[in-house]
Design a protein around this motif. Structure first.
Motif, PDB file in Angstrom:
ATOM      1  N   SER A  16      76.642  -0.714  39.403  1.00 32.65           N
ATOM      2  CA  SER A  16      76.872  -1.919  39.111  1.00 32.65           C
ATOM      3  C   SER A  16      75.633  -2.629  39.023  1.00 32.65           C
ATOM      4  CB  SER A  16      77.978  -2.770  40.093  1.00 32.65           C
ATOM      5  OG  SER A  16      77.971  -3.752  39.673  1.00 32.65           O
ATOM      6  N   GLY A  17      74.976  -3.137  37.822  1.00 30.81           N
ATOM      7  CA  GLY A  17      73.969  -4.094  37.702  1.00 30.81           C
ATOM      8  C   GLY A  17      72.716  -3.350  37.641  1.00 30.81           C
ATOM      9  N   LEU A  18      71.873  -3.132  36.470  1.00 33.08           N
ATOM     10  CA  LEU A  18      70.688  -2.459  36.264  1.00 33.08           C
ATOM     11  C   LEU A  18      70.048  -3.070  35.152  1.00 33.08           C
ATOM     12  CD1 LEU A  18      69.272   1.078  36.934  1.00 33.08           C
ATOM     13  CD2 LEU A  18      68.764   0.064  34.677  1.00 33.08           C
ATOM     14  N   THR A  19      68.849  -3.445  35.501  1.00 37.23           N
ATOM     15  CA  THR A  19      68.021  -4.349  34.419  1.00 37.23           C
ATOM     16  C   THR A  19      66.632  -3.467  34.191  1.00 37.23           C
ATOM     17  OG1 THR A  19      68.847  -6.490  34.857  1.00 37.23           O
ATOM     18  CG2 THR A  19      66.740  -6.254  33.622  1.00 37.23           C
ATOM     19  N   PHE A  20      66.355  -2.928  33.168  1.00 36.15           N
ATOM     20  CA  PHE A  20      65.018  -2.063  32.914  1.00 36.15           C
ATOM     21  C   PHE A  20      64.437  -3.111  31.872  1.00 36.15           C
ATOM     22  CE2 PHE A  20      62.614   0.782  30.531  1.00 36.15           C
ATOM     23  CZ  PHE A  20      62.276   1.803  31.528  1.00 36.15           C
ATOM     24  N   ARG A  21      63.175  -3.668  32.104  1.00 34.43           N
ATOM     25  CA  ARG A  21      62.392  -4.564  31.247  1.00 34.43           C
ATOM     26  C   ARG A  21      61.004  -4.420  31.351  1.00 34.43           C
ATOM     27  NH1 ARG A  21      64.940 -10.002  34.380  1.00 34.43           N
ATOM     28  NH2 ARG A  21      63.336  -9.997  35.877  1.00 34.43           N
ATOM     29  N   ARG A  22      60.395  -4.925  30.298  1.00 32.03           N
ATOM     30  CA  ARG A  22      58.905  -4.696  30.480  1.00 32.03           C
ATOM     31  C   ARG A  22      58.238  -3.792  30.933  1.00 32.03           C
ATOM     32  NH1 ARG A  22      59.977 -10.212  32.945  1.00 32.03           N
ATOM     33  NH2 ARG A  22      58.677  -9.478  34.772  1.00 32.03           N
ATOM     34  N   ASN A  23      58.746  -2.495  30.735  1.00 28.21           N
ATOM     35  CA  ASN A  23      58.260  -1.350  31.285  1.00 28.21           C
ATOM     36  C   ASN A  23      57.223  -0.644  30.206  1.00 28.21           C
ATOM     37  OD1 ASN A  23      59.269  -0.815  33.757  1.00 28.21           O
ATOM     38  ND2 ASN A  23      61.078  -1.424  32.646  1.00 28.21           N
ATOM     39  N   ARG A  24      56.410   0.211  30.198  1.00 28.43           N
ATOM     40  CA  ARG A  24      55.556   0.829  29.342  1.00 28.43           C
ATOM     41  C   ARG A  24      55.666   2.196  29.373  1.00 28.43           C
ATOM     42  NH1 ARG A  24      50.166  -0.988  31.505  1.00 28.43           N
ATOM     43  NH2 ARG A  24      51.380  -0.901  33.291  1.00 28.43           N
ATOM     44  N   LEU A  25      55.269   2.629  28.340  1.00 25.58           N
ATOM     45  CA  LEU A  25      55.523   4.212  27.951  1.00 25.58           C
ATOM     46  C   LEU A  25      54.095   4.753  27.545  1.00 25.58           C
ATOM     47  CD1 LEU A  25      57.564   6.698  28.401  1.00 25.58           C
ATOM     48  CD2 LEU A  25      58.182   6.241  25.954  1.00 25.58           C
ATOM     49  N   GLU A  26      53.541   5.521  28.060  1.00 25.78           N
ATOM     50  CA  GLU A  26      52.332   6.298  27.783  1.00 25.78           C
ATOM     51  C   GLU A  26      52.600   7.858  27.394  1.00 25.78           C
ATOM     52  OE1 GLU A  26      48.821   5.012  29.693  1.00 25.78           O
ATOM     53  OE2 GLU A  26      48.450   7.379  30.012  1.00 25.78           O
ATOM     54  N   LYS A  27      52.222   8.335  26.218  1.00 22.94           N
ATOM     55  CA  LYS A  27      52.539   9.610  26.044  1.00 22.94           C
ATOM     56  C   LYS A  27      51.327  10.496  26.449  1.00 22.94           C
ATOM     57  CE  LYS A  27      56.451   9.636  24.078  1.00 22.94           C
ATOM     58  NZ  LYS A  27      57.451  10.189  24.514  1.00 22.94           N
ATOM     59  N   SER A  28      51.724  11.673  27.170  1.00 26.45           N
ATOM     60  CA  SER A  28      50.396  12.564  27.689  1.00 26.45           C
ATOM     61  C   SER A  28      50.821  14.027  27.191  1.00 26.45           C
ATOM     62  CB  SER A  28      50.280  12.317  29.218  1.00 26.45           C
ATOM     63  OG  SER A  28      51.021  13.252  29.930  1.00 26.45           O
ATOM     64  N   THR A  29      49.554  14.810  27.406  1.00 32.37           N
ATOM     65  CA  THR A  29      49.901  16.156  27.340  1.00 32.37           C
ATOM     66  C   THR A  29      49.499  17.109  28.324  1.00 32.37           C
ATOM     67  OG1 THR A  29      47.411  16.313  26.615  1.00 32.37           O
ATOM     68  CG2 THR A  29      49.168  15.997  24.732  1.00 32.37           C
ATOM     69  N   ALA A  30      49.883  16.498  29.544  1.00 31.93           N
ATOM     70  CA  ALA A  30      49.510  17.072  30.640  1.00 31.93           C
ATOM     71  C   ALA A  30      50.185  18.409  30.860  1.00 31.93           C
ATOM     72  CB  ALA A  30      49.939  16.194  31.863  1.00 31.93           C
ATOM     73  N   TYR A  31      51.264  18.440  30.501  1.00 34.03           N
ATOM     74  CA  TYR A  31      52.161  19.767  30.505  1.00 34.03           C
ATOM     75  C   TYR A  31      53.028  19.986  29.420  1.00 34.03           C
ATOM     76  CZ  TYR A  31      51.710  18.561  35.430  1.00 34.03           C
ATOM     77  OH  TYR A  31      51.226  17.973  36.722  1.00 34.03           O
ATOM     78  N   PRO A  32      53.362  21.252  29.142  1.00 38.22           N
ATOM     79  CA  PRO A  32      54.291  21.371  27.978  1.00 38.22           C
ATOM     80  C   PRO A  32      55.407  20.621  28.134  1.00 38.22           C
ATOM     81  CG  PRO A  32      53.589  23.607  29.109  1.00 38.22           C
ATOM     82  CD  PRO A  32      53.125  22.461  29.775  1.00 38.22           C
TER      83      PRO A  32
END
Lengths: 623, 623
Positions: free
Chosen positions: A576-592
């Motif tokens: 009940s109640g979750l806010t997901f905001r202003r997050n950033r996503l960065e792609k990597s090739t660390a693993y398959p």
């Protein structure tokens, strides 16, 4: 004939000698030994400090780098600090050695570890208002011991010291070959072993003295129960490999020459070159046990190893860990053999700042309460409560006056609360509880009770580095205000997990107010312990998820998620109640990419009040 | 913040709830459960007996042959007997079932068994003046429990009952084939097992309930540590075969179909067709534990099995066993997994009459004291004493006021006596002892102390049958008057052994007055545990045997020795005063002669006052 007056009639009398009265005896012991020990004890050579004074362990004959057993001297110093109400105990820099032989002893029930009669290094039982300044000292333990027991204590500060064990409770071996039927390993000398009756037995490496009992193997064994492959370059669990359990009854093995051994163990998941970490079969010797205590501070404490959890606190409040480092020593790949930290039924404040938790064989922390299952209902206000999990047996939270939360097992929904009038223990698992008012309607055998006023700590986890351990990062279950801020996570399972259940682990959870702010989730989920960075794993039966709202009010903002595939960042249900905001996503090739990563970044069901913003894409920094 | 008041702050508080106050709680528990349990408890249906009255367990809902768990009802009945000072508790004939789940619990240090937190069937702690009449009842235990604990009790009589376990702590298998590398066995269904990771694991056979903890093997295991071949026709240890130890870390095994298994265990001594008995790895659950008690009588009690010694008494006096039978049930070849009986530091009278001790996995009895080793001497009247044997740790006999015998380790010669002024325990092994007067001259670290006034029981062993067990018959070490009369011995090792040492087993012995009269030694010494019927095995270094006279005044008369070779009847050293007269010798062909039997019937050295008459030859009776 008259009854003989029993000398140590039972553990009651026994324990009182060892526990409450131990220090009284020790004082006597010290006085007795003065002549032989050059009056080093009891009256410190620098004279008696008044209340609030400073004591040096050297005044009790405890000198660094001698190789001698300082266990008795440290015990004498601690006793003196208590009786003289000293404010501070100081170590000179250097190495101090502890053996279990002359250590104090106590039977301990320790949440999520194994109960038993334990030898203790630093016994801070009933101690109040003491600061232990290690001066950078290294405390080296030579056998099965709990390095620190803080019980019924308050206002304790332990700072600037390192703890390690000469021969760890786990073992390690380099993988030379793997087949479906066997794995060949090369075992470093640090992990002694023998082959007995065709079975590998890890040993303490030191033979017992000659006067050992006839017919007994004089070698101390270090039983292992699990095997998990670690990537030695990354120094972390090998990509997507699971551990093998059930080794505690023995593993057939044959010597291949030198320290190379073939283990006839089927379907071990490992790559040639990995380090196979053999986890201790039991959690008998945690590093710091904090029980029924408050205002406890660990500052600049490094724990290289323990045979159980690193720092485990139960029924305690106002706990502060600052610059605590759980990290392996030397060339070892494993630090503690279970969770780095763990907090059961804690309250007040709980703060972990600038800590490092790495390479332990289970989660970095788990903050939860306890559920006891209702086993039998005699009357509307009388029932039998059972601590079901074997590692919770004896960790009793039920007592007269405790306000009980009644919880429906399959849904984790709360029926309401009642107050215990009396609690009568039967054994370490069972107690008969009588309540002041009848149990709420609908409560049946199989439902659970928790202490409604425990597991309420306001939690702050700030600027910590959590990485390279088995399983998950932090398991959040406190009902208090929780702030997770500025941490770096690199965990093979979920970095943050909301767990809790009343039918398997019996860990009470269900958060009420969580902020996850400004953290970096750096290529998490490269292992098999959950597939989303932030995840709900609460034990709610699918049929009840629609109505249950076990976790509430979660804010996830301003975090960086660095990910190597398209798997979920967040996966929740019954929230009940979750806010997901202003997050950033960065792609990597660390693993398959993981085979089952999927393509949804946010997975939810059976929740309400969910507000999500797509994370913004961020370019990886220039290399 | 105030310190939380600990709920179960330590085992002290814990144990007091379970020990001293257990019955108080149970009484409350009973009252609480009355409505639900139809008021069967607390107020027995036949009304309250006055002091000295008779109580029936049926009044507490305990009925035979129901298959239900009677543990709680029996506990309530015992509690009621104590509080009401009832004289007698009666069982109706039939079978009664006990499970550990709701049993009381106590940490027990039990001489020559393993210490630990144990579930208890009949807890007679602090009980006085009670007769338990089993009416021929069979008490069947379903899991790890100590059937009877008699502690701090006096004037207890237990009669006319049988004790057995559904799944014994040991296991058995029929030998199908033997090679130097392996042994194939066929394991009866009574001894469930599984192969885990290529290792045999004996199990309880019952899966735990579904709600078992995730990730834990739900199966109860029955670890074994030894293997010994038994001749199934003679139902005794196979001729001259020794047992193999060290199995507790695992034995590689493979299934051969049905219940046939190949154990990859080298050099197992067995013949095809033998029964291989796998001894329990630990001695955790003796049958009857008698501690710090006096005037205890067991009459017509049959103990079919226990996971440790059958009847073990410590620091107790006036003990009477009459028609006690230690014997396996059904098709099992093993009764108890260790000694049938054992008496440590006992006093007053100790009488065993008309008993049967057979097929247990160690001696029929051993009557001895305890030595603690002097580990460090601080001052002429202060030292550290250590209980060295792991199964004596915590079996503390040192207390203020105890008169201590000081003994030279290598010779077992006594230096003299001093009285303890104070004793301060450090842990279960160590205590600091201060004496009223200085230690006798010559006492050094490594020498030992014993309680000079314990291990003084006058012993009578009369008309008992002792046979077919592993190892020896009776080990005599009491300093009191000992009479061994009219018994039948058929033991693979020595029938009567005078042991005691202060450097390996730490069992104080050294008899003062023994009569061995009118016994039959029927083809003893068919095994590897000693080669004379009556033998001294005291741990006296060879260089000191000339001066040491540890055992004194032994009269051996009017006995019949039936022997199958020319091996010794008596073999002694360091004895002062032994008379062997009017004994008869009968030749038999029961077994082949032993390879190393020799040709001397009486072997002695370093002794004086030895009077021997050649035994008269006797013709075997007509068949």
């Amino acid at each position: 004939m008259d009854l003989p007056s029993p000398q140590f009639p039972d553990l009651n009398g026994f324990s009182s000698s060892y526990g409450n009265s131990l220090m009284k005896y020790l004082t006597l012991f010290i006085i007795l030994t003065m002549s032989a020990k050059e009056c080093l004890f009891a009256n410190p050579t620098n004279g008696s400090p008044s209340t609030g004074g400073i004591v040096e362990v050297s005044q009790f004959g405890v000198k660094p780098d001698t190789g001698a057993d300082v266990t008795e001297g440290v015990r004498a110093a601690l006793d003196y600090c208590r009786t003289s109400k000293a404010a501070k105990l100081i170590f000179a820099p250097g190495r101090y050695d502890f053996w279990p032989d002359r250590a104090a002893e106590k039977y301990l029930f320790i949440s999520n570890n194994d109960d038993g009669l334990k030898r203790i290094g630093f016994s801070l039982v009933g101690q109040a208002g003491l600061q232990i300044d290690g001066g950078g000292a290294e405390l080296l333990f030579h056998g099965p011991m709990v390095p620190f027991l803080i019980e019924g204590a308050r206002d304790i500060r332990i700072e600037n010291l390192k703890v390690d064990f000469t021969r760890p409770f786990h073992s390690e071996g380099k993988v030379l070959a793997v087949s479906p039927e066997a794995v060949d390993v090369d075992i470093p000398e640090e992990f002694p072993f023998e082959i007995w009756n065709g079975v590998i037995v890890f040993t303490g490496g030191e033979k017992a003295p000659e006067e050992s009992i006839r017919g007994r193997k004089p070698t101390m064994v270090k039983p292992v129960g699990t095997a998990l492959a670690f990537d030695p370059k990354r120094r972390e669990p090998a990509y997507m490999l699971s551990d093998k359990g059930g080794l505690e009854h023995g593993v057939p093995a044959e010597k291949l020459g030198d320290r190379r051994v073939r283990l006839h163990l089927k379907e071990v998941k490992a790559n040639v070159g990995d380090v196979l970490a053999f986890g201790a079969a039991r959690r008998d010797y945690p590093g710091f046990v904090i029980s029924d205590s408050s205002d406890i501070r660990l500052d600049r404490v490094t724990l290289h190893h323990s045979g159980g959890m690193g720092i485990i606190a139960q029924r305690s409040g106002n706990l502060f860990l600052d610059h605590v480092r759980i990290t392996p020593s030397g060339t070892r790949i494993i630090s503690t053999t279970a969770d780095a930290t763990h907090f059961t039924n804690c309250f007040g404040k709980l703060e972990l700042r600038d800590c490092l938790f790495e390479n332990q064989l289970d989660d970095a922390t788990n903050i939860h309460g306890l559920y006891a299952r209702i086993d039998e209902i005699f009357a509307p206000n009388r029932f039998v409560a059972r601590l079901v999990h074997p590692q919770q047996a004896g960790v009793q939270f039920l007592k007269s006056g405790v306000r009980l939360e009644l919880t429906h097992g399959p849904s984790l929904e709360t029926f309401g609360e009642v107050t215990a009038e009396s609690v009568e223990p039967i054994n370490k698992e069972l107690a008969v509880v009588t309540t002041r008012t009848p149990l709420p309607k609908g409560v049946v055998v199989g439902d659970s009770v928790a202490d409604a006023d425990a597991n309420t700590a306001d939690v702050l986890i700030q600027n910590c580095v959590i990485r390279n351990n088995r399983a998950r990062g932090i398991l959040l279950g406190s009902r208090g205000k929780i702030r997770i801020e500025g941490n770096q996570f690199h965990t093979p399972g979920s970095a943050i997990l909301f767990e809790g259940d009343a039918r398997h682990w019996f860990e009470q959870a269900g958060v009420r107010d969580v902020t996850i702010h400004g953290n970096t989730f750096d290529n998490c989920n490269f292992g098999v312990w959950g597939n989303a960075c932030i995840s709900v794993g609460s034990g709610i039966d699918k049929e009840f998820r629609k109505s249950s709202r076990y976790n509430r009010n979660i804010l996830i903002e301003d975090n960086l998620f660095r990910t190597f595939d398209t798997g979920p960042l967040v996966k929740i249900y019954s929230v009940s109640g979750l806010t997901f905001r202003r997050n950033r996503l960065e792609k990597s090739t660390a693993y398959p990419p993981r085979p089952d990563a999927g393509s949804e970044w946010f997975i939810q069901s059976d929740s309400d009040g969910i507000k999500i913003e797509e994370p913004t894409a961020e370019r990886p920094p220039e290399k």
